[in-house]
Scaffold this active site. Structure first.
Site, short mmCIF file in Angstrom:
data_model
loop_
_atom_site.label_atom_id
_atom_site.label_comp_id
_atom_site.label_asym_id
_atom_site.label_seq_id
_atom_site.Cartn_x
_atom_site.Cartn_y
_atom_site.Cartn_z
CE LYS A 228 -1.89 2.79 2.96
NZ LYS A 228 -2.01 4.10 2.28
N GLY B 266 7.18 4.58 8.21
CA GLY B 266 6.28 5.72 8.44
C GLY B 266 6.50 6.27 9.83
CB THR C 35 7.34 6.79 16.12
OG1 THR C 35 8.63 6.95 15.52
CG2 THR C 35 7.49 5.98 17.39
CD GLU D 20 13.13 3.76 7.97
OE1 GLU D 20 13.11 4.60 8.90
OE2 GLU D 20 13.05 4.04 6.78
CB CYS E 126 13.00 8.57 8.33
SG CYS E 126 13.77 7.56 7.09
CD GLU F 230 10.49 12.05 11.83
OE1 GLU F 230 9.41 11.48 12.11
OE2 GLU F 230 11.39 11.52 11.17
P1 NDP Z 1 1.98 7.64 8.57
O1 NDP Z 1 2.85 6.81 9.43
O2 NDP Z 1 0.58 7.87 9.00
O3 NDP Z 1 1.93 7.01 7.09
C1 NDP Z 1 2.72 5.96 6.59
C2 NDP Z 1 1.86 4.94 5.84
O4 NDP Z 1 1.04 4.22 6.75
C3 NDP Z 1 0.91 5.54 4.83
O5 NDP Z 1 0.80 4.69 3.73
C4 NDP Z 1 -0.38 5.61 5.63
O6 NDP Z 1 -1.51 5.73 4.82
C5 NDP Z 1 -0.33 4.30 6.36
N1 NDP Z 1 -1.17 4.23 7.56
C6 NDP Z 1 -1.73 5.22 8.29
N2 NDP Z 1 -2.40 4.73 9.34
C7 NDP Z 1 -2.25 3.38 9.30
C8 NDP Z 1 -2.69 2.30 10.13
N3 NDP Z 1 -3.41 2.51 11.22
N4 NDP Z 1 -2.36 1.04 9.80
C9 NDP Z 1 -1.60 0.80 8.70
N5 NDP Z 1 -1.15 1.77 7.87
C10 NDP Z 1 -1.46 3.05 8.16
O7 NDP Z 1 2.67 9.00 8.31
P2 NDP Z 1 1.94 10.36 7.87
O8 NDP Z 1 1.89 10.39 6.43
O9 NDP Z 1 0.64 10.57 8.60
O10 NDP Z 1 2.97 11.40 8.43
C11 NDP Z 1 2.93 11.79 9.81
C12 NDP Z 1 4.31 12.06 10.32
O11 NDP Z 1 5.08 10.86 10.31
C13 NDP Z 1 5.13 13.01 9.47
O12 NDP Z 1 4.89 14.32 9.80
C14 NDP Z 1 6.53 12.58 9.78
O13 NDP Z 1 6.98 13.23 10.93
C15 NDP Z 1 6.42 11.13 10.06
N6 NDP Z 1 6.83 10.28 8.93
C16 NDP Z 1 7.99 9.61 9.03
C17 NDP Z 1 8.42 8.84 8.00
C18 NDP Z 1 9.68 8.09 8.07
O14 NDP Z 1 10.18 7.64 7.06
N7 NDP Z 1 10.21 7.90 9.24
C19 NDP Z 1 7.69 8.74 6.74
C20 NDP Z 1 6.44 9.45 6.75
C21 NDP Z 1 6.06 10.18 7.81
P3 NDP Z 1 -1.98 7.23 4.41
O15 NDP Z 1 -0.95 7.75 3.50
O16 NDP Z 1 -3.24 7.06 3.74
O17 NDP Z 1 -2.08 7.98 5.71
#
Ligand code: NDP
Length: 473
Positions: free
Chosen positions: A179, A231, A233, A253, A287, A384
């Protein structure tokens, strides 16, 4: 700074459709959820309408992956390698199309999608293609795949995160349901087309688009054997809870708040380039970004003067312009988060600075920003921000640098700038970070493992270590 004439990359190479379906069992099919729109964050223009996968659709995708697993895992490694090599070569052939689409959907500068993201994506597939027939020698006890991998990825490196997840999974003989993030689904769907072009057996790769609920359905599906997530934490915690006790293998990660540490003997100009690359690459949506600059007190003034001069030369604007250094923030939500944390930085007492920088009228933009006078207790030193915002702290001794660098719940990466090789090793030994870069920053290679300590997650992606997550060990 002198003006550059515009040098826009053409969009014509991308055949953008008005709507996209899910990719299940080798076919593009309708989703049963309500479709959503994906926009160009640089203009707010709608690029396409994209299907939402309901839990029934996810179930169909998992079933397709399960069926394909029989065929795929039974192929000799050398045969699987041929498909992966083919995919890697098609990625190279279609590199410009992928880069333009990535910049359109994500907002990142074409210079980065063209020169960093897409070449690394191809390199990942080449690298893991090379492993497919050598798994018994990887040191994990055998070459038995796990089954169906459910993979959920974020929006900051849409295609690269896809490659990090799919290439090792397939090399080891697993099949996948992936996804992509809601704001950046388009290159994953183009990748689905590449799988068809490569004649990959149906069901080996399935792409289900949608929001968080779709991701949750992938993670919770009882017939998924392995979950891989990159994604936040916060969502990582939810996923760990869902998976606990199910017997599914899990890698996470997550976020980071990396220290980029500059000693007084470092080459200042080189360090400045590394600091810029560390936090302003990909608008700081990284990240492992070097979001905390730890500078030795004795050179603080000189370094900050040089850094500010350099920030004044960064070009912010149209991501498709080949001269652009800083593109658009990926979404209105992310921009609101960056603004909120930056305002908090000011109200907590840090001093904010940005170069003179005109922001386009439409789209989501944030200027390169640095904060001085930052204390370890400030929110901008702890949370972050995931944007082009650098928090500057100082230290006097190497021991203090280590203490401050490790004073974070995260532990993904760190950078050390010094002339002294012995000090690099001394620091690397003590920094609680998965990756420590020495006199460089944000360097990636498919042969090099990547992953975190503490709240940055667990498991390693990339390199020989990356195979472990996809094999029965
Ligand atoms: P998320 O962790 O919400 O998104 C990462 C992925 O997980 C997306 O595909 C998201 O879908 C999906 N997702 C969301 N909720 C769920 C769930 N309950 N179960 C399974 N999958 C899920 O990150 P955000 O995009 O909301 O970003 C929020 C913050 O996270 C950012 O501001 C940043 O600080 C941090 N972040 C860190 C990353 C890293 O690489 N360490 C990467 C991205 C974000 P959808 O896109 O539809 O929400």
């Amino acid at each position: 700074m002198f003006e550059y004439a515009p040098a826009p990359e053409s969009r014509d190479v991308v055949d953008l459709k008005s709507s996209y379906g899910l990719f299940i069992n080798g076919e593009f099919v309708d989703g049963s959820g309500t479709p959503f729109k994906t926009v160009n964050p640089a203009t707010e223009e709608t690029l396409a309408e994209v299907a939402t996968a309901s839990s029934d659709d996810v179930d169909r995708a998992v079933q397709a992956a399960r069926k394909a697993f029989g065929v795929w895992s039974a192929l000799p490694g050398a045969e699987r390698a041929k498909y992966l090599f083919r995919i890697a070569r098609i990625i190279q052939e279609r590199a410009r199309e992928l880069a333009v689409l990535e910049s359109l959907d994500n907002g990142k500068p074409i210079r980065e999608s063209r020169d960093v993201d897409v070449p690394l994506v191809a390199a990942h597939f080449f690298y893991y293609a090379g492993w497919a027939d050598k798994l018994e020698y990887a040191g994990f006890g055998g070459a038995k795949p796990l089954g169906v991998a459910g993979q959920v990825i974020p929006w900051n490196f849409p295609l690269l995160m896809l490659a990090w997840k799919i290439a090792p999974a397939l090399a080891c003989g697993n099949t996948v349901v992936l996804k992509p993030a809601e704001t950046t689904p388009l290159t994953a769907l183009l990748f689905a087309d590449i799988c068809r072009q490569a004649d990959l057996p149906p069901g080996v790769v399935n792409i289900v688009t949608g929001a968080g609920e779709t991701g949750a359905a992938v993670v919770a599906h009882p017939d998924v054997n392995k979950v891989a997530f990159t994604g936040s934490t916060e969502v990582g915690r939810i996923i760990a809870r869902t998976v606990a006790g199910t017997g599914k293998k899990l890698t996470l990660e997550l976020g980071g708040k990396a220290a980029n540490i500059v000693f007084d003997d470092a080459a200042v100009d080189q360090a400045v380039e590394g600091i810029v690359n560390g936090i302003f690459f990909n608008q700081g949506h990284v990240c492992c970004a070097g979001s905390r600059l730890l500078v030795q007190e004795s050179i603080q003034e000189e370094l900050l003067a040089a850094l500010k001069r350099r920030l004044g030369t960064l070009r912010l604007g149209d991501p498709l312009d080949k001269n652009t250094d800083i593109g658009a923030i990926n979404s209105a939500e992310q921009l609101a988060k960056i603004r909120r944390l930056s305002d908090l930085g000011e109200s907590e007492g840090a001093e904010r600075w940005s170069p003179a920088c005109e922001l386009p009228g439409k789209g989501f933009w944030f200027p390169p920003t640095l904060f001085t006078g930052v204390a370890q207790s400030h929110s901008i030193a702890r949370e972050e921000i995931f944007g082009p915002v650098l928090s500057v702290l100082t230290f006097r001794t190497p021991a203090e640098a280590v203490e401050k660098a490790n004073n974070t719940p995260y532990g993904l990466s760190a950078g050390v700038w010094t002339e002294k090789g012995s000090r690099i090793l001394w620091m690397a030994d003590r920094l609680r970070a998965g990756v420590v870069w020495a006199n460089t920053f944000n360097k990636f290679d498919p042969a090099s493992p990547f992953g975190g300590f503490k709240e940055s997650g667990f498991g390693r992606e990339g390199g020989r270590h990356g195979l472990e997550a996809y094999l029965e060990v």
